[in-house]
Design a protein around this motif. Structure first.
Motif, short mmCIF file in Angstrom:
data_model
loop_
_atom_site.label_atom_id
_atom_site.label_comp_id
_atom_site.label_asym_id
_atom_site.label_seq_id
_atom_site.Cartn_x
_atom_site.Cartn_y
_atom_site.Cartn_z
N GLN A 141 9.25 -1.24 7.67
CA GLN A 141 9.40 0.18 7.34
C GLN A 141 10.71 0.45 6.61
O GLN A 141 10.73 1.10 5.55
N ALA A 142 11.82 -0.04 7.14
CA ALA A 142 13.13 0.23 6.55
C ALA A 142 13.26 -0.39 5.17
O ALA A 142 13.74 0.26 4.22
N LEU A 143 12.85 -1.64 5.04
CA LEU A 143 12.94 -2.30 3.73
C LEU A 143 12.01 -1.65 2.72
O LEU A 143 12.32 -1.59 1.52
N GLY A 144 10.87 -1.17 3.20
CA GLY A 144 9.94 -0.47 2.31
C GLY A 144 10.57 0.78 1.70
O GLY A 144 10.44 1.03 0.50
N PHE A 145 11.28 1.54 2.52
CA PHE A 145 11.97 2.73 2.01
C PHE A 145 13.08 2.34 1.03
O PHE A 145 13.30 3.01 0.02
N LEU A 146 13.79 1.26 1.36
CA LEU A 146 14.87 0.81 0.48
C LEU A 146 14.36 0.37 -0.88
O LEU A 146 14.91 0.75 -1.92
N LYS B 284 11.65 1.18 -2.39
CA LYS B 284 11.13 2.32 -3.15
C LYS B 284 12.20 3.37 -3.43
O LYS B 284 11.93 4.38 -4.07
N LYS B 285 13.41 3.13 -2.91
CA LYS B 285 14.54 4.04 -3.08
C LYS B 285 14.23 5.44 -2.54
O LYS B 285 14.62 6.46 -3.12
N GLU B 286 13.51 5.46 -1.43
CA GLU B 286 13.18 6.73 -0.77
C GLU B 286 14.24 7.03 0.28
O GLU B 286 14.04 6.87 1.49
N THR B 287 15.40 7.47 -0.20
CA THR B 287 16.55 7.64 0.69
C THR B 287 16.34 8.76 1.72
O THR B 287 16.83 8.66 2.84
#
Length: 327
Positions: free
Chosen positions: A296-301, A303-306
């Protein structure tokens, strides 16, 4: 339909969706249905627009204040002839407590046989409610019944399933909708016993409330219907998926972007702390930190979904506090 049903709908800045939902409900047998609309602290003109629609559609209405409806010991018999009750809350109480306001009112005033929680961003088939109620005849020990939920618009398609009931994996702490994102082939129309019914449309007998209580308001939004169904299961009730009952759902129309990330991750820990056994809690915690967290965390990173990453960590921190120090 001889059974009396109170339909509880929450509205939060979504009067267009709400009016479309109410319009679709008019196709049902309304003689024994009363809609209780909870305006959950809307900041727009939702109530006025819904009242204007009701007047144009010749739907009898009553507009009352949340505190008056819940706290005052008053004779409410005059409300019984209204097909649409609108209760206004000054703030957003969340999905759980917002619905609880409607449930309390229904139990005190309308005294129905069944309660239906229905999302305002849904459109219903004319026979959906009758077919849900039939499930309680087939399964006397049914506590909850839910329909086949389609996506309202899945890239132009109306026959793509969002939920055919739900399953909970207590060993990993995952809850997921069955048959999600599959095209409906209509080749299996049998009732199924499932772990939970999606909260977008869930029918229950009033006697279940009397045994398990209201929705747990600490969830605010997400996971509360799972908790409800599991609590009922402990009392001997089952949750039934009814494939011939159909609705279409716009999917989180009132809660887009990063807002839902916080509640989803926080409430996952609340649900597991309340409902899993010791061994399941251990495997869940190991799985979460070794697998789920990194995906989950790496996925947000990546995709740059801060904004989502920030909400995720806030929910994670709050979830840890509850998991170890509260409940």
């Amino acid at each position: 339909m001889s059974h009396k049903v109170s339909v509880i709908i929450l509205n939060w800045n979504g009067c267009e969706d709400t009016i479309e939902c109410l319009t679709s409900l008019q196709k049902c047998d309304l003689r024994n249905i009363q809609v209780i609309l909870i305006d959950n602290g809307s900041e727009d003109s939702s109530v006025e627009k819904v009242l204007a629609w009701a007047n144009k559609s010749h739907v009898s209405t009553l507009d009352i204040d949340h505190k008056y409806a819940v706290n005052q010991e008053t004779d409410f018999r005059c409300f019984h002839n209204s097909k649409l009750i609108i209760i206004k809350s000054k703030k957003n109480l969340g999905f759980a407590e917002g619905n609880n306001v409607g449930i309390r009112f229904a139990l005190k005033v309308s005294k129905p046989d069944y309660l239906l929680l229905l999302n305002n961003d849904t459109v219903v088939d004319a026979n959906f409610l009758k077919r849900l109620i039939n499930a309680f005849t087939v399964f006397p020990n049914a506590g909850f019944a839910g329909p086949k939920v389609y996506y309202y618009d899945y890239f132009g398609q109306k026959n793509v399933i969002d939920s055919a009931g739900g399953k909970i994996d207590f060993w990993t702490g995952r809850a997921f909708n069955l048959m999600s994102r599959t095209i409906d082939q209509r080749d299996d129309e049998q009732y199924k016993i499932v772990d939970f019914i999606q909260g977008s449309c869930i029918l229950l007998q009033v006697k279940v409330i009397q045994e398990i209580g209201l929705l747990d308001q600490q969830y605010f939004a997400y996971w509360e219907e799972c908790d409800w169904c599991i609590r009922a299961k402990r009392k001997g009730y089952i949750s039934v998926y009814v494939p011939t009952s159909m609705i279409w759902h716009k999917i989180a129309a009132s809660n887009k972007g990063s807002k839902n990330i916080y509640w989803l991750i926080r409430n996952r820990f609340i649900f597991m702390k309340k409902n899993a056994n010791t061994f399941q809690l251990v495997t869940f915690y190991i799985f979460f930190w070794l697998v789920h967290f990194w995906i989950q965390a790496l996925g947000f990173l990546v995709k740059k979904e801060t904004d989502k990453l920030s909400s995720y960590f806030k929910g994670l921190i709050e979830g840890q506090k509850i998991f170890f120090f509260r409940l």
